[in-house]
Design a protein around this motif. Structure first.
Motif, PDB file in Angstrom:
ATOM      1  N   GLN A   1      48.602  41.882  30.615  1.00  0.00           N
ATOM      2  CA  GLN A   1      47.735  41.049  31.439  1.00  0.00           C
ATOM      3  C   GLN A   1      48.052  40.131  32.358  1.00  0.00           C
ATOM      4  O   GLN A   1      47.788  40.153  33.701  1.00  0.00           O
ATOM      5  CB  GLN A   1      46.584  40.521  30.631  1.00  0.00           C
ATOM      6  CG  GLN A   1      45.558  41.212  29.624  1.00  0.00           C
ATOM      7  CD  GLN A   1      44.564  40.710  28.914  1.00  0.00           C
ATOM      8  OE1 GLN A   1      45.127  39.372  28.256  1.00  0.00           O
ATOM      9  NE2 GLN A   1      43.501  41.299  28.705  1.00  0.00           N
TER      10      GLN A   1
ATOM     11  N   THR B   1      49.865  42.157  35.090  1.00  0.00           N
ATOM     12  CA  THR B   1      48.924  42.705  35.992  1.00  0.00           C
ATOM     13  C   THR B   1      47.891  42.023  36.480  1.00  0.00           C
ATOM     14  O   THR B   1      46.826  42.308  36.995  1.00  0.00           O
ATOM     15  CB  THR B   1      48.425  44.127  35.284  1.00  0.00           C
ATOM     16  OG1 THR B   1      47.639  43.661  34.085  1.00  0.00           O
ATOM     17  CG2 THR B   1      49.189  45.122  34.930  1.00  0.00           C
TER      18      THR B   1
ATOM     19  N   LEU C   1      46.393  42.972  39.955  1.00  0.00           N
ATOM     20  CA  LEU C   1      45.297  43.809  39.858  1.00  0.00           C
ATOM     21  C   LEU C   1      43.808  43.594  39.091  1.00  0.00           C
ATOM     22  O   LEU C   1      42.993  44.126  39.416  1.00  0.00           O
ATOM     23  CB  LEU C   1      45.808  45.075  38.821  1.00  0.00           C
ATOM     24  CG  LEU C   1      47.033  45.712  39.657  1.00  0.00           C
ATOM     25  CD1 LEU C   1      47.837  46.923  38.842  1.00  0.00           C
ATOM     26  CD2 LEU C   1      46.492  46.455  40.885  1.00  0.00           C
ATOM     27  N   PHE C   2      44.121  42.585  38.151  1.00  0.00           N
ATOM     28  CA  PHE C   2      42.836  42.082  37.655  1.00  0.00           C
ATOM     29  C   PHE C   2      41.905  41.539  38.694  1.00  0.00           C
ATOM     30  O   PHE C   2      40.613  41.841  38.698  1.00  0.00           O
ATOM     31  CB  PHE C   2      43.112  40.982  36.578  1.00  0.00           C
ATOM     32  CG  PHE C   2      43.248  41.690  35.119  1.00  0.00           C
ATOM     33  CD1 PHE C   2      42.325  41.785  34.106  1.00  0.00           C
ATOM     34  CD2 PHE C   2      44.529  41.812  34.705  1.00  0.00           C
ATOM     35  CE1 PHE C   2      42.617  42.289  33.111  1.00  0.00           C
ATOM     36  CE2 PHE C   2      44.982  42.444  33.589  1.00  0.00           C
ATOM     37  CZ  PHE C   2      43.956  42.533  32.686  1.00  0.00           C
TER      38      PHE C   2
ATOM     39  N   LEU D   1      42.238  42.127  41.923  1.00  0.00           N
ATOM     40  CA  LEU D   1      41.923  43.176  42.861  1.00  0.00           C
ATOM     41  C   LEU D   1      40.665  43.885  42.433  1.00  0.00           C
ATOM     42  O   LEU D   1      39.852  44.417  43.402  1.00  0.00           O
ATOM     43  CB  LEU D   1      43.226  43.822  43.291  1.00  0.00           C
ATOM     44  CG  LEU D   1      43.071  44.956  44.377  1.00  0.00           C
ATOM     45  CD1 LEU D   1      42.521  44.348  45.981  1.00  0.00           C
ATOM     46  CD2 LEU D   1      44.187  45.769  44.382  1.00  0.00           C
ATOM     47  N   THR D   2      40.640  44.441  41.313  1.00  0.00           N
ATOM     48  CA  THR D   2      39.660  45.419  40.657  1.00  0.00           C
ATOM     49  C   THR D   2      38.481  44.549  40.186  1.00  0.00           C
ATOM     50  O   THR D   2      37.644  45.323  39.422  1.00  0.00           O
ATOM     51  CB  THR D   2      40.382  46.214  39.778  1.00  0.00           C
ATOM     52  OG1 THR D   2      40.887  45.425  38.557  1.00  0.00           O
ATOM     53  CG2 THR D   2      41.555  46.956  40.264  1.00  0.00           C
ATOM     54  N   LEU D   3      38.466  43.334  40.220  1.00  0.00           N
ATOM     55  CA  LEU D   3      37.496  42.473  39.578  1.00  0.00           C
ATOM     56  C   LEU D   3      37.415  42.734  38.097  1.00  0.00           C
ATOM     57  O   LEU D   3      36.335  42.734  37.332  1.00  0.00           O
ATOM     58  CB  LEU D   3      35.848  42.663  40.140  1.00  0.00           C
ATOM     59  CG  LEU D   3      35.908  42.359  41.668  1.00  0.00           C
ATOM     60  CD1 LEU D   3      34.811  42.811  42.303  1.00  0.00           C
ATOM     61  CD2 LEU D   3      36.209  40.903  41.906  1.00  0.00           C
TER      62      LEU D   3
ATOM     63  N   LEU E   1      38.381  45.384  36.236  1.00  0.00           N
ATOM     64  CA  LEU E   1      38.225  46.900  35.778  1.00  0.00           C
ATOM     65  C   LEU E   1      39.428  47.516  35.303  1.00  0.00           C
ATOM     66  O   LEU E   1      39.387  48.487  34.456  1.00  0.00           O
ATOM     67  CB  LEU E   1      37.569  47.741  36.940  1.00  0.00           C
ATOM     68  CG  LEU E   1      36.286  47.363  37.410  1.00  0.00           C
ATOM     69  CD1 LEU E   1      35.675  48.407  38.470  1.00  0.00           C
ATOM     70  CD2 LEU E   1      35.232  47.699  36.016  1.00  0.00           C
ATOM     71  N   ILE E   2      40.708  46.731  35.740  1.00  0.00           N
ATOM     72  CA  ILE E   2      41.908  47.277  35.249  1.00  0.00           C
ATOM     73  C   ILE E   2      41.855  46.900  33.657  1.00  0.00           C
ATOM     74  O   ILE E   2      42.738  47.616  32.810  1.00  0.00           O
ATOM     75  CB  ILE E   2      43.150  46.568  35.859  1.00  0.00           C
ATOM     76  CG1 ILE E   2      44.355  47.381  35.484  1.00  0.00           C
ATOM     77  CG2 ILE E   2      43.143  45.138  35.605  1.00  0.00           C
ATOM     78  CD1 ILE E   2      44.428  48.504  36.174  1.00  0.00           C
ATOM     79  N   THR E   3      40.948  46.060  33.137  1.00  0.00           N
ATOM     80  CA  THR E   3      41.186  45.950  31.624  1.00  0.00           C
ATOM     81  C   THR E   3      40.656  47.106  30.755  1.00  0.00           C
ATOM     82  O   THR E   3      41.371  47.241  29.705  1.00  0.00           O
ATOM     83  CB  THR E   3      39.742  45.077  31.280  1.00  0.00           C
ATOM     84  OG1 THR E   3      39.987  43.761  31.983  1.00  0.00           O
ATOM     85  CG2 THR E   3      39.800  44.451  29.858  1.00  0.00           C
TER      86      THR E   3
END
Length: 125
Positions: free
Chosen positions: A58, A61, A64-65, A67-69, A71-73
């Motif tokens: 986490q 990344t 990316l967390f 940037l994707t709000l 959703l990368i979770t």
């Protein structure tokens, strides 16, 4: 100690639901007792992976967390489930996750069931 038991129970229940709902997540064993023991060991392994590896992933990344709000979770959860499957195979436990998209769906199911179990079960030490 009670918190550890609650978290392991929640992980085991969440894994059991994912195994029950998805045919590509398998847990095999000779009898019910062996399956329950394997499920508890896999739940412990899954908890260990989530405790040690997931925070590092986490952190790495984090952009990316953002940037994707968040959703990368879903992808991170899928990777943790696949890692648990690989470690279970190495430990000779009969737990296997077949395919990445199955891991994504399994990770989503596990997250929802685990969340519900943590609400239903007490978590004080």
């Amino acid at each position: 100690m009670k918190n550890f038991v609650v978290k392991t129970t929640a992980n085991a229940a969440a894994l059991a639901v994912a195994i029950w709902l998805l045919q590509d997540i398998t847990l095999t064993g000779a009898d019910t007792g062996r399956k329950v023991l394997t499920l508890i060991l896999v739940a412990l392994l899954f908890g260990l992976v989530n405790f040690i590896v997931k925070p590092v992933v986490q952190l790495l990344t984090l952009p990316l967390f953002i940037l994707t709000l968040g959703l990368i979770t879903l992808i991170v959860n899928a990777l943790m489930l696949k890692l648990t499957s690989a470690l279970a195979g190495a430990a000779d436990l009969s737990f296997h996750v077949e395919g990445f998209w199955t891991a994504v769906l399994g990770g989503l199911i596990i997250a929802i069931v685990s969340w519900a179990m943590h609400i239903a079960l007490p978590d004080e030490d």
